[in-house]
Design a protein around this motif. Structure first.
Motif, mmCIF file in Angstrom:
data_model
loop_
_atom_site.group_PDB
_atom_site.id
_atom_site.type_symbol
_atom_site.label_atom_id
_atom_site.label_comp_id
_atom_site.label_asym_id
_atom_site.label_seq_id
_atom_site.Cartn_x
_atom_site.Cartn_y
_atom_site.Cartn_z
ATOM 1 N N THR A 130 0.852 -1.161 -0.038
ATOM 2 C CA THR A 130 -0.087 0.003 -0.134
ATOM 3 C C THR A 130 0.760 1.174 0.040
ATOM 4 O O THR A 130 0.519 2.145 -0.691
ATOM 5 C CB THR A 130 -1.188 0.026 1.279
ATOM 6 N N ARG A 131 1.920 1.279 0.744
ATOM 7 C CA ARG A 131 2.533 2.320 1.027
ATOM 8 C C ARG A 131 3.578 2.652 -0.266
ATOM 9 O O ARG A 131 3.644 3.707 -0.778
ATOM 10 C CB ARG A 131 3.853 2.431 2.006
ATOM 11 N N ASN A 137 1.288 6.277 0.967
ATOM 12 C CA ASN A 137 0.947 6.310 2.437
ATOM 13 C C ASN A 137 0.294 5.178 2.854
ATOM 14 O O ASN A 137 0.286 3.979 2.157
ATOM 15 C CB ASN A 137 -0.308 7.496 2.557
ATOM 16 N N VAL A 138 -0.469 4.967 3.912
ATOM 17 C CA VAL A 138 -0.821 3.744 4.419
ATOM 18 C C VAL A 138 -2.208 3.335 4.309
ATOM 19 O O VAL A 138 -2.765 2.490 4.758
ATOM 20 C CB VAL A 138 -0.623 3.683 5.993
#
Length: 351
Positions: free
Chosen positions: A160-161, A166-167
């Motif tokens: 995802t990052r 980002n998270v």
């Protein structure tokens, strides 16, 4: 002639206990879900007495929604426990499913439904992998799925990052297919003052299907058999490997269903979501009558265990109590449920 005449009386006095009928109370008390049902009634009456908002019928939908998000996973986890295995990756697997659907659709510019279908493949594959690795290595499912838990947790965050920076995933609410998918996985229906999320329907349907399979089909007999004694079950022709892998895949399917609701309820998914929920699913199943040793339990009881969680989570807030004590409640309920379940099983075995 005298001896012959007294034979019927003697037969009646020495009636075979194996065919003796049991009272309704004895049959009810021997059911694995009886403890959770009593617990649910006690908790319901408690919060009805101490929490005014709990009495508001409009809050029924909120309580059932919280229970359904747990129950959707507690049902297959309960089946798996009856089959003698654990899945500690169930919580993060649901997050993996939601992330997969969102990231695939967003980054490849596909219709949302393509991401949904591919996420189903991913989720079922994770379940199949857990089952395959269990038999390939001979390790306990606790260790196998603990490893999968950490793998998925790392992949969820890392991928995802890498793809978004980002998270969390991007908002997919403006993509093709989102509206129709949201109706399937994130819709709600109003029944007078009560608003029910679609997850409540899925929870009830899954419970009924699982209960029928467990109690009325050959597959259900296989599940009890492999959980009670896998070696003995294999000796009489039960497909132990296929049964257990199928149970892990059922957990994967329900993780997909849970992940899809997570995605289409909030339009985005946090990569750290789901950590710790696997224990709640297991505790709900144990409260519902599933023994940690396998071979005994009830999916209806697991659903009642989920309902207990739903009532308690909101009941504590409605009553104005300190929510920090909720974890203490989980531990106490787990210990009490384990003791009650063992006691009920011993009583049932003696009758």
């Amino acid at each position: 002639m005298t001896a012959t005449a007294t034979e019927p009386g003697r037969a009646g006095a020495t009636r075979d206990d194996r065919v003796a009928s049991r009272s309704l109370a004895a049959r009810l008390l021997s059911r694995p879900e009886v403890g959770s049902l009593i617990g649910a009634i006690v908790i319901f009456l408690l919060f009805m007495a101490v929490a005014v908002p709990f009495r508001n019928i409009a809050n029924v939908g909120t309580i059932l929604y919280g229970a359904s998000t747990i129950g959707i996973m507690a049902v297959p986890v309960g089946l798996l426990m009856i089959g003698g295995e654990f899945d500690l990756s169930a919580g993060v697997a649901a997050t993996t499913s939601g992330l997969s659907a969102s990231l695939i659709a967003w980054n490849l510019g596909l219709n949302v439904w393509v991401g949904v279908i591919l996420a189903l493949v991913v989720s079922v594959a994770v379940g199949a992998f857990n089952g395959w690795l269990l038999f390939k290595t001979g390790l306990p499912s606790f260790l196998v799925t603990l490893g999968t838990f950490f793998i998925l947790q790392g992949v969820n965050l890392g991928v995802t990052r890498l793809l978004t920076g980002n998270v969390a995933t991007a908002d997919i609410s403006d993509m093709d297919g989102f509206v129709s998918a949201q109706k399937v996985f994130g819709s709600e229906i109003a029944l007078g003052p009560v608003t029910l999320k679609v997850t409540v329907l899925y929870w009830v349907v899954l419970t009924l299907i699982a209960a029928y399979v467990l109690l009325r089909t050959r597959v259900g007999n296989w599940i009890f058999a492999v959980g009670g004694d896998a070696a003995a079950a294999r000796a009489v022709g039960v497909p132990v490997k296929a049964t257990k892998i199928g149970l892990f895949m059922a957990v994967g399917f329900c993780a997909w269903l849970s992940g899809m609701h997570l995605l289409f309820q909030f339009n985005t998914v946090q990569s750290g979501e789901g950590v710790g929920k696997e224990f709640i699913f297991i505790i709900a199943a144990v409260i519902g009558g599933c023994l940690l040793t396998g071979g005994y339990g009830s999916v209806i009881g697991a659903s009642i265990g989920a309902l207990i969680f739903g009532m308690t989570q909101l009941g504590i807030n409605y009553a104005g109590w300190n929510p920090d004590w909720f974890k203490t409640f989980l531990g106490v309920m787990l210990l009490l449920a384990t003791v009650v379940n063992v006691y009920v099983k011993l009583k049932a075995d003696r009758r």
